[in-house]
Design a protein around this motif. Structure first.
Motif, PDB file in Angstrom:
ATOM      1  N   ASP A  18      -0.560  21.794  -4.677  1.00 37.83           N
ATOM      2  CA  ASP A  18      -0.222  22.596  -5.856  1.00 37.83           C
ATOM      3  C   ASP A  18      -1.293  22.505  -6.934  1.00 37.83           C
ATOM      4  OD1 ASP A  18       2.127  23.205  -4.562  1.00 37.83           O
ATOM      5  OD2 ASP A  18       3.425  22.085  -5.922  1.00 37.83           O
ATOM      6  N   GLY A  19      -1.805  21.311  -7.157  1.00 39.36           N
ATOM      7  CA  GLY A  19      -2.835  21.131  -8.185  1.00 39.36           C
ATOM      8  C   GLY A  19      -4.078  21.956  -7.916  1.00 39.36           C
ATOM      9  N   GLU A  20      -4.432  22.099  -6.654  1.00 36.06           N
ATOM     10  CA  GLU A  20      -5.603  22.905  -6.294  1.00 36.06           C
ATOM     11  C   GLU A  20      -5.315  24.390  -6.504  1.00 36.06           C
ATOM     12  OE1 GLU A  20      -9.401  24.033  -5.187  1.00 36.06           O
ATOM     13  OE2 GLU A  20      -8.635  22.091  -5.832  1.00 36.06           O
TER      14      GLU A  20
ATOM     15  N   ALA B 156       5.793  23.335  -5.119  1.00 34.68           N
ATOM     16  CA  ALA B 156       6.693  22.708  -6.083  1.00 34.68           C
ATOM     17  C   ALA B 156       6.670  23.401  -7.442  1.00 34.68           C
ATOM     18  CB  ALA B 156       6.324  21.240  -6.243  1.00 34.68           C
ATOM     19  N   PHE B 157       5.791  24.368  -7.636  1.00 30.23           N
ATOM     20  CA  PHE B 157       5.764  25.061  -8.922  1.00 30.23           C
ATOM     21  C   PHE B 157       5.950  26.556  -8.711  1.00 30.23           C
ATOM     22  CE2 PHE B 157       1.398  25.701  -7.668  1.00 30.23           C
ATOM     23  CZ  PHE B 157       0.936  26.814  -8.356  1.00 30.23           C
ATOM     24  N   ASN B 158       6.376  27.236  -9.769  1.00 31.34           N
ATOM     25  CA  ASN B 158       6.628  28.667  -9.726  1.00 31.34           C
ATOM     26  C   ASN B 158       5.330  29.396 -10.088  1.00 31.34           C
ATOM     27  OD1 ASN B 158       7.290  31.343 -10.654  1.00 31.34           O
ATOM     28  ND2 ASN B 158       9.422  30.710 -10.790  1.00 31.34           N
ATOM     29  N   ILE B 159       4.710  30.025  -9.107  1.00 35.52           N
ATOM     30  CA  ILE B 159       3.421  30.691  -9.333  1.00 35.52           C
ATOM     31  C   ILE B 159       3.544  31.789 -10.375  1.00 35.52           C
ATOM     32  CG2 ILE B 159       1.641  32.148  -8.282  1.00 35.52           C
ATOM     33  CD1 ILE B 159       1.978  30.573  -5.731  1.00 35.52           C
ATOM     34  N   LYS B 160       4.565  32.617 -10.263  1.00 36.68           N
ATOM     35  CA  LYS B 160       4.739  33.726 -11.209  1.00 36.68           C
ATOM     36  C   LYS B 160       4.830  33.197 -12.648  1.00 36.68           C
ATOM     37  CE  LYS B 160       7.832  37.496 -12.414  1.00 36.68           C
ATOM     38  NZ  LYS B 160       8.970  38.316 -12.034  1.00 36.68           N
ATOM     39  N   LYS B 161       5.636  32.167 -12.850  1.00 40.43           N
ATOM     40  CA  LYS B 161       5.777  31.585 -14.192  1.00 40.43           C
ATOM     41  C   LYS B 161       4.443  31.017 -14.659  1.00 40.43           C
ATOM     42  CE  LYS B 161       8.377  28.136 -16.862  1.00 40.43           C
ATOM     43  NZ  LYS B 161       7.337  28.092 -17.836  1.00 40.43           N
TER      44      LYS B 161
ATOM     45  N   LYS C  93     -17.135  38.923  -2.306  1.00 47.30           N
ATOM     46  CA  LYS C  93     -18.067  37.974  -2.916  1.00 47.30           C
ATOM     47  C   LYS C  93     -17.403  37.256  -4.103  1.00 47.30           C
ATOM     48  CE  LYS C  93     -22.617  37.724  -5.072  1.00 47.30           C
ATOM     49  NZ  LYS C  93     -23.810  38.473  -5.490  1.00 47.30           N
ATOM     50  N   HIS C  94     -16.539  37.962  -4.832  1.00 44.73           N
ATOM     51  CA  HIS C  94     -15.978  37.438  -6.070  1.00 44.73           C
ATOM     52  C   HIS C  94     -14.480  37.134  -6.021  1.00 44.73           C
ATOM     53  CE1 HIS C  94     -19.647  38.156  -8.385  1.00 44.73           C
ATOM     54  NE2 HIS C  94     -19.755  39.279  -7.707  1.00 44.73           N
ATOM     55  N   TRP C  95     -13.828  37.431  -4.907  1.00 42.00           N
ATOM     56  CA  TRP C  95     -12.381  37.236  -4.822  1.00 42.00           C
ATOM     57  C   TRP C  95     -12.004  36.531  -3.522  1.00 42.00           C
ATOM     58  CZ3 TRP C  95      -8.722  38.681  -8.509  1.00 42.00           C
ATOM     59  CH2 TRP C  95      -9.216  39.417  -9.578  1.00 42.00           C
ATOM     60  N   ASN C  96     -11.043  35.633  -3.622  1.00 39.54           N
ATOM     61  CA  ASN C  96     -10.452  34.977  -2.456  1.00 39.54           C
ATOM     62  C   ASN C  96      -8.980  35.335  -2.369  1.00 39.54           C
ATOM     63  OD1 ASN C  96     -12.607  33.541  -1.358  1.00 39.54           O
ATOM     64  ND2 ASN C  96     -12.215  31.694  -2.545  1.00 39.54           N
ATOM     65  N   THR C  97      -8.466  35.356  -1.167  1.00 38.22           N
ATOM     66  CA  THR C  97      -7.032  35.428  -0.935  1.00 38.22           C
ATOM     67  C   THR C  97      -6.577  34.036  -0.524  1.00 38.22           C
ATOM     68  OG1 THR C  97      -7.060  37.749  -0.275  1.00 38.22           O
ATOM     69  CG2 THR C  97      -5.209  36.426   0.499  1.00 38.22           C
ATOM     70  N   VAL C  98      -5.581  33.527  -1.223  1.00 37.07           N
ATOM     71  CA  VAL C  98      -5.034  32.205  -0.943  1.00 37.07           C
ATOM     72  C   VAL C  98      -3.655  32.404  -0.311  1.00 37.07           C
ATOM     73  CG1 VAL C  98      -4.369  29.981  -1.918  1.00 37.07           C
ATOM     74  CG2 VAL C  98      -6.282  31.262  -2.923  1.00 37.07           C
ATOM     75  N   ILE C  99      -3.501  31.920   0.900  1.00 41.74           N
ATOM     76  CA  ILE C  99      -2.220  32.017   1.602  1.00 41.74           C
ATOM     77  C   ILE C  99      -1.387  30.814   1.177  1.00 41.74           C
ATOM     78  CG2 ILE C  99      -1.083  32.110   3.850  1.00 41.74           C
ATOM     79  CD1 ILE C  99      -3.881  33.144   4.929  1.00 41.74           C
ATOM     80  N   ILE C 100      -0.238  31.104   0.572  1.00 45.19           N
ATOM     81  CA  ILE C 100       0.630  30.041   0.055  1.00 45.19           C
ATOM     82  C   ILE C 100       1.573  29.601   1.176  1.00 45.19           C
ATOM     83  CG2 ILE C 100       2.282  29.401  -1.743  1.00 45.19           C
ATOM     84  CD1 ILE C 100      -0.564  30.071  -2.777  1.00 45.19           C
TER      85      ILE C 100
END
Length: 121
Positions: free
Chosen positions: A88-90, A2-7, A75-82
């Protein structure tokens, strides 16, 4: 989503978008330090975000759409599949944490300024 990630990313204080790896991958930086990377794989948007190592592991256990960072220090980075499976809050919280971790590494004065600006928006 529901939100614009880029923005949301570009609304962070001093955030800039760059394409150092070509037009398919957007890199988001604050003062030349990367805090997010967005690309598409198999028609799914994926965002790489910096994360505390312990929290990174916990998020991977809780969400199937969170995996070790693709082409990053796992160890320090995750990939989040949208894909709609993470609220959205998470996703916003993960973005905020990534930004804050990067900014905190810039020294006390810069970090205090940028974090205060981020809270004011």
């Amino acid at each position: 989503m529901a939100f614009n990630i880029k923005k949301y990313l570009l609304d962070k204080p001093e955030a800039k978008e760059d394409f150092p790896f070509g037009p398919e991958v957007a890199v988001y930086k604050v003062r030349d330090k990367m805090f997010a990377l967005i690309g598409t794989e198999n028609k799914e948007v994926r965002i790489n975000l910096k994360c505390d190592p312990v929290e990174a592991e916990q998020l991977r256990m809780v969400f199937d759409a969170v995996i070790p960072g693709y082409h990053m220090n796992k160890k320090h980075w995750n990939t989040v599949i949208i894909n709609g499976s993470i609220p959205d809050g998470e996703v916003k919280r993960m973005i905020d944490n990534s930004y804050q971790l990067v900014v905190k590494g810039m020294g006390k004065n810069v970090a205090s300024l940028l974090l205060a600006m981020d809270q004011d928006r």
